[in-house]
Design a protein around this motif. Structure first.
Motif, PDB file in Angstrom:
ATOM      1  N   SER A  58       7.845   1.579  -8.364  1.00 52.34           N
ATOM      2  CA  SER A  58       7.705   2.902  -8.355  1.00 52.34           C
ATOM      3  C   SER A  58       6.086   3.459  -8.082  1.00 52.34           C
ATOM      4  N   LYS A  60       4.312   6.140  -7.551  1.00 52.83           N
ATOM      5  CA  LYS A  60       3.599   7.044  -8.137  1.00 52.83           C
ATOM      6  C   LYS A  60       2.767   6.401  -9.223  1.00 52.83           C
ATOM      7  N   ASP A  79       9.876   2.535  -4.450  1.00 54.70           N
ATOM      8  CA  ASP A  79      10.570   3.807  -4.765  1.00 54.70           C
ATOM      9  C   ASP A  79       9.426   4.826  -4.531  1.00 54.70           C
ATOM     10  N   ARG A 150      21.413  10.722  -6.802  1.00 53.48           N
ATOM     11  CA  ARG A 150      20.725  10.450  -8.116  1.00 53.48           C
ATOM     12  C   ARG A 150      21.435  11.209  -9.137  1.00 53.48           C
ATOM     13  N   GLN A 198      22.601   6.238  -8.140  1.00 48.82           N
ATOM     14  CA  GLN A 198      21.208   5.875  -8.732  1.00 48.82           C
ATOM     15  C   GLN A 198      21.111   6.727 -10.162  1.00 48.82           C
ATOM     16  N   HIS A 200      17.797   7.556 -13.372  1.00 52.12           N
ATOM     17  CA  HIS A 200      16.892   7.180 -14.146  1.00 52.12           C
ATOM     18  C   HIS A 200      16.565   8.393 -15.059  1.00 52.12           C
ATOM     19  N   SER A 203      10.813   8.124 -19.124  1.00 57.51           N
ATOM     20  CA  SER A 203       9.385   7.172 -18.868  1.00 57.51           C
ATOM     21  C   SER A 203       9.013   6.927 -20.349  1.00 57.51           C
ATOM     22  N   GLY A 238      13.808   3.375 -13.540  1.00 58.63           N
ATOM     23  CA  GLY A 238      12.492   2.636 -14.322  1.00 58.63           C
ATOM     24  C   GLY A 238      12.880   3.147 -15.653  1.00 58.63           C
ATOM     25  N   GLY A 239      11.231   3.071 -16.497  1.00 59.58           N
ATOM     26  CA  GLY A 239      11.224   3.872 -17.520  1.00 59.58           C
ATOM     27  C   GLY A 239      10.744   2.732 -18.734  1.00 59.58           C
ATOM     28  N   GLU A 288      13.409   0.316 -10.852  1.00 62.37           N
ATOM     29  CA  GLU A 288      12.243   0.972 -10.344  1.00 62.37           C
ATOM     30  C   GLU A 288      11.301   1.244 -11.158  1.00 62.37           C
ATOM     31  N   PRO A 289      10.589   0.136 -11.913  1.00 60.46           N
ATOM     32  CA  PRO A 289       9.570   0.179 -12.821  1.00 60.46           C
ATOM     33  C   PRO A 289       8.488   0.486 -12.431  1.00 60.46           C
ATOM     34  N   GLY A 290       7.499   1.322 -12.756  1.00 58.69           N
ATOM     35  CA  GLY A 290       6.459   1.778 -12.424  1.00 58.69           C
ATOM     36  C   GLY A 290       5.220   1.368 -13.558  1.00 58.69           C
ATOM     37  N   ARG A 291       5.144   2.055 -14.587  1.00 58.92           N
ATOM     38  CA  ARG A 291       4.299   1.783 -15.769  1.00 58.92           C
ATOM     39  C   ARG A 291       4.508   0.387 -16.217  1.00 58.92           C
ATOM     40  N   TYR A 386      -0.362   5.806 -13.673  1.00 56.81           N
ATOM     41  CA  TYR A 386      -0.575   7.474 -14.051  1.00 56.81           C
ATOM     42  C   TYR A 386      -1.839   7.449 -14.653  1.00 56.81           C
TER      43      TYR A 386
HETATM   44  C1  LIG Z   1      12.891   8.308 -10.349  1.00 47.58           C
HETATM   45  C2  LIG Z   1      12.000   7.718 -10.656  1.00 47.58           C
HETATM   46  N1  LIG Z   1      12.152   6.154 -10.771  1.00 47.58           N
HETATM   47  C3  LIG Z   1      11.038   5.593 -11.591  1.00 47.58           C
HETATM   48  C4  LIG Z   1      10.146   6.004 -12.047  1.00 47.58           C
HETATM   49  C5  LIG Z   1       8.963   5.157 -12.834  1.00 47.58           C
HETATM   50  O1  LIG Z   1       9.019   5.430 -14.013  1.00 47.58           O
HETATM   51  P1  LIG Z   1       8.302   4.293 -14.896  1.00 47.58           P
HETATM   52  O2  LIG Z   1       6.893   4.458 -14.564  1.00 47.58           O
HETATM   53  O3  LIG Z   1       8.295   5.008 -16.425  1.00 47.58           O
HETATM   54  O4  LIG Z   1       8.757   2.999 -15.014  1.00 47.58           O
HETATM   55  C6  LIG Z   1      10.226   7.471 -12.209  1.00 47.58           C
HETATM   56  C7  LIG Z   1       8.995   8.197 -13.130  1.00 47.58           C
HETATM   57  O5  LIG Z   1       8.883   9.170 -13.501  1.00 47.58           O
HETATM   58  C8  LIG Z   1      11.151   8.429 -11.552  1.00 47.58           C
HETATM   59  O6  LIG Z   1      11.146   9.473 -11.670  1.00 47.58           O
END
Ligand SMILES: Cc1ncc(COP(=O)(O)O)c(C=O)c1O
Length: 429
Positions: A58, A60, A79, A150, A198, A200, A203, A238-239, A288-291, A386
């Motif tokens: 992810s 972002k 993502d 989604r 999908q 989600h 987080s 993710g999350g 979709e892992p980010g954090r 973040y």
């Molecule tokens: C659609 C979607 N996927 C993935 C993520 C990534 O989340 P995380 O960083 O908690 O894994 C987010 C974060 O808000 C999201 O909105």
């Protein structure tokens, strides 16, 4: 494995001391461990290997090109939530065909860019968006758009209100009950191809139960839609949460022990609770892992400018501010704060605050820190996700430099902004 450790009294990221980096590059400074990012990526894929999932990082969470490139070379997909993120991924060497394009408010220009690039699918968050995607595809003669809806499964995931996404109080996704009807209507549209589905739910989720509840609720619907429309994949979002308390590892596997001690979900529990539900679907599984991939890989190094005592409190004023790391201000998020050098004996209670002209510019209230002096440096831990990605130029403050460490090699992957960069394009009169 978490590669930020205290050795001989000083904090190291992999084989490089934060003091050496702060001396060379100044502060505030973001430092990331490439080894931690790759380790978390591989461990996540490893525990889910029977599913052979496609991990779509992810973007972002941290969109530095060097991090995207690192993950692209490891095989990751992405993502993305804007045309800008899609361009970043491609610039970094990622493949559009492994990108899912999410976001609740895609513009027509962004949809067109996604089509042109050839994204794996658009993750669609409303029926109006679906119609817009079809209309954009129709304008391109002979084109169709790959899509997945989604779903908002209406499962509360706990955590801070500003980071829950999977309930009907949130703007995200299409309500569970409406999903089947929208697939039915979309199936008749020759400008759309139904590729997947999908969800989600939020987080920084630290327990398995919400993931399991949401997947369990989704699976019968996913199976029905797979049979009816030939969907290829189920993306579970993710999350997965990370450790913010006691984040400084004491040894090689310290981080994972800390997670266990704090009764966080472990990766094995996460996998064990989901694999049995997902395996029988016989679909490609996306995550979709980010954090989880970058959060514990990063630290923000800052220098102590001043100490002061009011009648009621002690303050430690540092040179990083809420513009550099906004999570504590925005979400009341906790980040452990540690001196990067050998801690002095004793401890004082202090509020660690930044220089920004806002009362909310606070990294930590009433923290027990070893006594610090002007010029000492502190590490704000678990700041890889973040952090820089949400940084701004508020108060006309240049954003920090970013360093990526691999073993004993430290690479400057974004220089510190200069003040003159901040008014580029502005007109005096
Ligand atoms: C659609 C979607 N996927 C993935 C993520 C990534 O989340 P995380 O960083 O908690 O894994 C987010 C974060 O808000 C999201 O909105």
């Amino acid at each position: 494995m978490h590669r930020t450790q205290r050795k001989g009294g000083k904090i190291y990221v992999e084989g490089v001391s934060l003091e050496a980096l702060a001396d060379r590059h100044g502060t505030p400074l973001y430092v990331y461990s490439a080894g931690t990012i790759l380790d978390h990526y591989r461990r996540l894929r490893g525990v889910l290997r029977v599913l052979d999932p496609l991990v779509c990082y992810s973007v972002k969470a941290n969109s530095n090109l060097a991090i995207l490139n690192l993950l692209a070379r490891a095989g990751s997909g992405f993502d993305v939530v804007s045309g800008g993120e899609l361009e970043r991924v491609r610039k970094a060497g990622g493949k559009a065909a492994k990108c899912v394009f999410a976001g609740v408010g895609k513009t027509e220009d962004e949809i067109e860019a996604g089509l042109r690039a050839g994204v794996k699918a658009f993750h669609v968050e409303s029926e109006e968006e679906l119609q817009t995607i079809a209309a954009v595809a129709a304008r391109k003669k002979g084109r169709w758009a790959p899509v997945a809806l989604r779903v908002n499964p209406d499962v509360a995931a706990g955590g801070h209100a500003k980071i829950t996404t999977g309930t009907y109080a949130n703007k995200f996704g299409i309500p569970f009950e409406e999903v089947a009807a929208i697939y039915r209507r979309a199936a008749g549209n020759r400008y759309l191809r139904l590729r997947g589905i999908q969800m989600h739910i939020g987080s920084q989720i630290t327990q398995v139960a919400p993931f399991r509840a949401a997947v369990r609720k989704m699976v019968p619907l996913v199976a029905r839609l797979r049979d009816r429309y030939g969907l290829d994949y189920f993306d579970i979002g993710g999350g997965v949460g990370i450790v913010y308390q006691d984040a400084l590892a004491s040894g090689r596997d310290g981080w994972w022990r800390t997670a266990k001690a704090q009764r966080f979900l472990t990766l094995h529990e996460y996998a064990a609770s989901l694999v049995s539900l997902l395996r029988d679907l016989r679909m490609q599984i996306l995550l979709e892992p980010g954090r989880f991939l970058v959060g514990n890989a990063g630290v923000l190094v800052t220098e102590v400018l001043y100490r002061k005592q009011t009648g009621r409190k002690h303050f430690t004023v540092v040179d990083a501010g809420m513009n550099d790391l906004i999570r504590p201000t925005l979400y009341e998020a906790f980040h452990q704060i540690e001196p990067i050098g050998k801690p002095r004996p004793g401890a004082i209670s202090t509020d660690v605050v930044g220089p920004v002209c806002e009362s909310g510019d606070v990294f930590g209230h009433d923290r027990m820190l070893s006594p610090v002096e002007r010029g000492d440096r502190l590490a704000v831990l678990s700041a890889g996700a973040y952090g820089f990605a949400m940084a701004s130029n508020y108060n006309t403050r240049p954003r920090p430099a970013e360093i990526l460490v691999t073993g004993t090699r430290a690479r400057l992957v974004r220089p510190r902004e200069r003040v003159a960069d901040l008014w580029r394009g502005e007109k005096k009169s």
